[in-house]
Write a protein that holds these residues in place. Structure first.
Motif, PDB file in Angstrom:
ATOM      1  N   ALA A  20       0.811  -1.226   0.000  1.00 35.82           N
ATOM      2  CA  ALA A  20       0.000   0.000   0.000  1.00 35.82           C
ATOM      3  C   ALA A  20       0.841   1.271   0.000  1.00 35.82           C
ATOM      4  O   ALA A  20       0.308   2.360   0.164  1.00 35.82           O
ATOM      5  N   GLY A  21       2.164   1.118  -0.192  1.00 41.09           N
ATOM      6  CA  GLY A  21       3.023   2.309  -0.186  1.00 41.09           C
ATOM      7  C   GLY A  21       2.779   3.159  -1.430  1.00 41.09           C
ATOM      8  O   GLY A  21       2.128   2.725  -2.382  1.00 41.09           O
ATOM      9  N   GLY A  23       5.112   4.312  -3.503  1.00 47.77           N
ATOM     10  CA  GLY A  23       6.016   3.968  -4.604  1.00 47.77           C
ATOM     11  C   GLY A  23       6.576   5.196  -5.296  1.00 47.77           C
ATOM     12  O   GLY A  23       6.674   5.255  -6.519  1.00 47.77           O
ATOM     13  N   THR A  24       6.966   6.200  -4.507  1.00 51.53           N
ATOM     14  CA  THR A  24       7.390   7.475  -5.116  1.00 51.53           C
ATOM     15  C   THR A  24       8.656   7.327  -5.959  1.00 51.53           C
ATOM     16  O   THR A  24       8.869   8.108  -6.885  1.00 51.53           O
ATOM     17  N   GLU A  36       4.148  -2.757  -6.945  1.00 59.26           N
ATOM     18  CA  GLU A  36       4.157  -4.215  -6.763  1.00 59.26           C
ATOM     19  C   GLU A  36       3.572  -4.935  -7.975  1.00 59.26           C
ATOM     20  O   GLU A  36       3.709  -6.146  -8.102  1.00 59.26           O
ATOM     21  N   GLN A 112      -5.289  -0.169   3.718  1.00 57.84           N
ATOM     22  CA  GLN A 112      -4.606   0.841   4.528  1.00 57.84           C
ATOM     23  C   GLN A 112      -4.975   2.180   3.895  1.00 57.84           C
ATOM     24  O   GLN A 112      -4.532   2.491   2.789  1.00 57.84           O
TER      25      GLN A 112
HETATM   26  P1  UTP Z   1       8.669   1.063   0.898  1.00 58.83           P
HETATM   27  O1  UTP Z   1       9.131   2.061   1.870  1.00 58.83           O
HETATM   28  O2  UTP Z   1       9.668   0.462  -0.045  1.00 58.83           O
HETATM   29  O3  UTP Z   1       7.452   1.603  -0.011  1.00 58.83           O
HETATM   30  O4  UTP Z   1       7.882  -0.067   1.685  1.00 58.83           O
HETATM   31  P2  UTP Z   1       7.067   3.028  -0.513  1.00 58.83           P
HETATM   32  O5  UTP Z   1       6.836   3.958   0.608  1.00 58.83           O
HETATM   33  O6  UTP Z   1       5.919   2.776  -1.443  1.00 58.83           O
HETATM   34  O7  UTP Z   1       8.356   3.421  -1.363  1.00 58.83           O
HETATM   35  P3  UTP Z   1       8.860   4.793  -1.981  1.00 58.83           P
HETATM   36  O8  UTP Z   1      10.067   5.134  -1.174  1.00 58.83           O
HETATM   37  O9  UTP Z   1       7.763   5.827  -1.909  1.00 58.83           O
HETATM   38  O10 UTP Z   1       9.220   4.460  -3.411  1.00 58.83           O
HETATM   39  C1  UTP Z   1       8.099  -1.467   1.546  1.00 58.83           C
HETATM   40  C2  UTP Z   1       6.763  -2.194   1.300  1.00 58.83           C
HETATM   41  O11 UTP Z   1       5.814  -1.843   2.300  1.00 58.83           O
HETATM   42  C3  UTP Z   1       4.638  -1.319   1.718  1.00 58.83           C
HETATM   43  C4  UTP Z   1       5.033  -0.870   0.313  1.00 58.83           C
HETATM   44  O12 UTP Z   1       3.925  -0.954  -0.578  1.00 58.83           O
HETATM   45  C5  UTP Z   1       6.153  -1.835  -0.054  1.00 58.83           C
HETATM   46  O13 UTP Z   1       5.657  -3.023  -0.650  1.00 58.83           O
HETATM   47  N1  UTP Z   1       4.109  -0.207   2.551  1.00 58.83           N
HETATM   48  C6  UTP Z   1       4.933   0.787   2.966  1.00 58.83           C
HETATM   49  C7  UTP Z   1       2.773  -0.198   2.888  1.00 58.83           C
HETATM   50  O14 UTP Z   1       2.010  -1.134   2.527  1.00 58.83           O
HETATM   51  N2  UTP Z   1       2.283   0.839   3.621  1.00 58.83           N
HETATM   52  C8  UTP Z   1       3.084   1.857   4.044  1.00 58.83           C
HETATM   53  O15 UTP Z   1       2.563   2.782   4.731  1.00 58.83           O
HETATM   54  C9  UTP Z   1       4.432   1.829   3.716  1.00 58.83           C
END
Ligand code: UTP
Length: 303
Positions: A20-21, A23-24, A36, A112
């Motif tokens: 749910a990140g 992915g910036t 993902e 989330q």
């Molecule tokens: P990352 O820190 O690599 O994901 O989290 P991000 O925040 O999407 O990355 P950037 O830095 O902005 O590119 C590792 C994993 O945890 C998930 C992300 O989707 C990834 O698979 N994650 C992270 C969540 O599900 N929720 C969050 O609040 C943070």
């Protein structure tokens, strides 16, 4: 609270996969496509992670999704029109590959609503996990363990040996790179030297202050004690609920060990790591290896 749990509760049946990140690091691609779901050749990263969980004996997957929720859910759902078209066109191999996905596993997804950190992402899966011990597999982290036990199975086996302490996967990173990761302090376990007894953890230590070069990467097996700890973990760095903070408390209470997974890890959430994963997985395919090798030689010669 968990003192008298029966031994059954420590069987690891469920896996949480946070995806749910924001992915910036992959913008603008991730404006509409979750990172993902980016393909490693022709299979989304997340599908490879789900396949690892299944090969490790996990019976139920809890996906944590946010934006782009529908594309993730649709991927693992039945696609009647596509299956019908492939069947009409007698594309039996493609049909089998598409059907396989929807038949894979018992899967639920939880939302989330805001990306408030990895610890928060795991916490929103608490109810679905029913307070059991769980495996956690990051949805953008790949372990290629061809010919060996899958990574999550290696962690589950260590969880048995560690007698209910938490297990995290560790990677020795190059000197100077520690500040990109959560890093552990500790020493080999007195009763089982294949386990690294973790005494402390620091999230992204300032350069020169890391307690070791052992970084926490992408796979965890957590005992039921993690749930009340996560529930009471306050937001830390960047205002996010950090899984590392909860693991630190776990290490200092129930206990936590690390193992170095026997396999090759690819950080598919990072652009260079993602490109490396695409090349490594393509090189394993007989139909792609010769052409890719030729292409790479030409690219390198062209400078
Ligand atoms: P990352 O820190 O690599 O994901 O989290 P991000 O925040 O999407 O990355 P950037 O830095 O902005 O590119 C590792 C994993 O945890 C998930 C992300 O989707 C990834 O698979 N994650 C992270 C969540 O599900 N929720 C969050 O609040 C943070």
């Amino acid at each position: 609270m968990f003192a008298n749990l029966p031994a059954m509760a420590l069987r690891v049946r469920k896996a949480i996969i946070p995806a749910a990140g924001l992915g910036t690091r992959f913008l603008p691609a991730t404006k509409t496509i979750p990172k993902e779901m980016l393909p490693i050749v022709d299979v989304p990263t997340l599908q490879l992670v789900v396949e690892e969980a299944l090969a490790s004996g996990i019976e139920e997957i809890i996906l944590v999704t946010g934006r782009g929720k529908s594309s993730i859910e649709d991927h693992f759902d039945v696609s009647y029109e596509l299956e019908r078209t492939l069947s009409d066109r007698k594309k039996s191999e493609l049909l089998a590959s598409v059907e396989k996905i929807s038949k894979m596993v018992r899967m639920v997804s939880v939302r989330q609503k805001e990306p408030l950190g990895l610890g928060h992402a795991v916490l929103v899966a608490r109810q679905a996990a029913n307070d059991e011990a769980v495996a956690v597999l990051l949805g953008d982290d790949l372990y290629d363990c061809d010919g060996r036990k899958p990574a999550t199975r290696q962690l589950c086996d260590a969880f048995d040996r560690a007698q209910g302490r938490g297990v995290i996967s560790l990677l020795e990173v190059a000197a100077g790179e520690e500040s990109l990761y959560g890093v552990v302090a500790g020493k080999p376990d007195a009763s089982d030297p294949s386990l690294f007894a973790v005494s402390d953890m620091v999230e992204k230590p300032a350069p020169g202050t890391a307690p070791s070069r052992l970084a926490i990467v992408g796979r965890y097996v957590l005992p039921p004690e993690i749930w009340p700890i996560l529930q009471s973990t306050k937001p830390g760095k960047n205002g996010e609920i950090q899984l590392t903070d909860a693991l630190k408390t776990l290490a200092q209470t129930r206990g936590c060990v690390g193992i170095t997974v026997d396999g090759i890890r690819h950080d598919a959430g990072d652009r260079l790591g993602y490109l490396g994963a695409c090349l490594a997985y393509a090189m394993k395919r007989d139909e792609l290896r010769p052409g890719l090798t030729k292409m790479m030689k030409q690219l390198i010669a062209a400078g």
